[in-house]
Design a protein around this motif. Sequence first.
Motif, short mmCIF file in Angstrom:
data_model
loop_
_atom_site.label_atom_id
_atom_site.label_comp_id
_atom_site.label_asym_id
_atom_site.label_seq_id
_atom_site.Cartn_x
_atom_site.Cartn_y
_atom_site.Cartn_z
N LYS A 1 -10.15 17.90 63.35
CA LYS A 1 -10.53 16.57 63.26
C LYS A 1 -9.59 15.92 64.27
CE LYS A 1 -11.23 12.55 60.54
NZ LYS A 1 -11.23 11.86 59.21
N THR B 1 -11.50 30.29 57.84
CA THR B 1 -12.39 29.05 58.42
C THR B 1 -11.37 27.99 58.78
OG1 THR B 1 -12.49 28.35 56.02
CG2 THR B 1 -14.23 29.93 56.89
N ALA C 1 -12.81 24.13 54.20
CA ALA C 1 -12.03 24.95 55.25
C ALA C 1 -10.82 25.39 54.62
CB ALA C 1 -11.82 24.09 56.54
N ALA D 1 -15.27 28.34 62.43
CA ALA D 1 -15.26 26.80 62.33
C ALA D 1 -16.09 26.53 61.25
CB ALA D 1 -15.88 26.12 63.68
N ALA D 2 -15.65 25.59 60.41
CA ALA D 2 -16.37 25.06 59.18
C ALA D 2 -17.02 23.51 59.55
CB ALA D 2 -15.23 24.77 57.97
N ALA D 3 -18.06 23.08 58.89
CA ALA D 3 -18.59 21.79 59.34
C ALA D 3 -17.49 20.70 59.03
CB ALA D 3 -19.94 21.49 58.58
N ASP D 4 -16.90 20.75 58.09
CA ASP D 4 -16.17 19.74 57.75
C ASP D 4 -14.87 20.34 56.96
OD1 ASP D 4 -16.42 19.90 54.96
OD2 ASP D 4 -18.31 18.74 55.33
N GLY D 5 -13.62 19.40 56.68
CA GLY D 5 -12.72 19.99 55.98
C GLY D 5 -12.71 20.13 54.42
N THR D 6 -13.94 19.93 53.89
CA THR D 6 -14.06 19.96 52.58
C THR D 6 -13.71 21.39 52.00
OG1 THR D 6 -15.89 18.29 52.34
CG2 THR D 6 -15.55 19.72 50.48
N HIS E 1 -11.30 23.74 60.34
CA HIS E 1 -11.80 22.38 61.04
C HIS E 1 -10.91 21.50 61.57
CE1 HIS E 1 -14.56 19.02 60.92
NE2 HIS E 1 -13.40 18.29 60.40
N VAL F 1 -6.93 22.97 57.99
CA VAL F 1 -7.57 21.67 58.59
C VAL F 1 -6.27 21.42 59.42
CG1 VAL F 1 -8.15 19.30 58.10
CG2 VAL F 1 -8.96 21.01 56.48
N ALA G 1 -9.90 24.95 68.65
CA ALA G 1 -11.05 25.79 68.15
C ALA G 1 -11.19 26.88 68.71
CB ALA G 1 -12.19 24.80 68.01
#
Length: 449
Positions: free
Chosen positions: A16, A12, A48, A41-46, A14, A51, A31
């Motif tokens: 930004k 996965t 993933a 793709a992950a919704a955010d970097g938490t 992300h 990043v 992407a």
Amino acid sequence: MNRNDAQKTPATFHVKSFGCQMNVYDGERMAEMLGTQGMTAAADGTDADLVILNTCHIREKAVDKVYSDIGRLTREDGSRPMIAVAGCVAQAEGSEIQRRARNVDIVVGPQAYHRLPDLIDKVGRGEEAVDTDMPLASKFGALPARTKQARPTAFLTIMEGCDKFCTYCVVPYTRGAEISRSWNAIIDEAKALVDGGVREITLLGQNVNAWTGEDDKGRAQGMDGLARELAKIADLKRIRYTTSHPNDMSDGLIAAHGDEPKLMPFLHLPVQSGNDRILKAMNRSHSVDSYLRIIDRARDARPDIALSGDFIVGFPGETDAEFEDTLKIVEQVRYAQCYSFKYSPRPGTPAADMDHQIPAAVMDERLARLQAAINRHQVAFNSATVGRTTDILLERKGRYPGQLIGKSPWLQSVVVTAPDLSIGDMVEVDIISAGPNSLAGELSRRKAA
């Protein structure tokens, strides 16, 4: 985790993106490329596995923010994702990033991100992964075809780089020389975007109106010819472009604003200062008078055109009187919107070593005065729109149920209550009220999208 330790291939990712619209475009293309590699793709970097921080180098604070974000990617249990720094900070600082931030695995410049999969493989083998080359071969040919878009608007880069060498700017050093993409590549990408649901395309370039090329019949073309060809795509409803340079604002492009309905009545044309001595020190290569004559010609061709610009206050040596000249040009042009900044010295640029750097307090006071003038004209422009009937392209949901937000031809956000309509619809609205940053509209009648 040492960056030279072997790591598993990420599943996965992300991305930004910071800064300009071109970074947004580059982030989307990265992407899409990683998607073709089987990554999700992950919704955010938490959570993933990878990043990518797609960076901007124009402002010093933007650079500092990158390093802050790198530090925040370490999780509570001490683990972290694979970290890639891409974009202009990567290009400018190269492997120095890894010296300053030891947990960065990949450094890749904006002309080399098509090689990101190879760099990920290098990290997996425990090898150093730094690529800041500026190859002559276009990266665009190595990128996958455009995929279906989740929104009705899209960016499309048509050229990159800059040959102007403004003394305050790092772009020629981080993006390289001006290179125009081919006519066919641009037309093909635009058609793919439209086939995927896009209805408005914004053409991008550091100096987008410097684009040149040959059409499919071998005839020399400028950006006006390209825009007219794109307008032939039936389901493409709107064309915009940014950012332009005054020296590349051709008669043909100005004329296109007058006679091509799909080319929106909006022109972002940075001047940077209202004083000729400062413009010369900036190496802007245009004068106040030549800039104002372009504005007059654009308004002659399209009387309702909205003007936008960029300003820098506190350039080294700028006097109070020279700053007052900037206020004068704002009053004369009456911009619909503007971007304004305090001068920020960028390492390696000529202006960073100039004498008479302006104190921060003086720049703060000048910026506040400039922004007050700009905001006054923006409010006046928005207020003058009240009572008009115009088309808007619905782009996103509003704050309340049934609310949708779209853009007017003049790039204003318009809020309308239309529970039966959908994102991507083009609708006709009456503008009923205006605020400093948005308008309110009522649905007149639905138009075929």
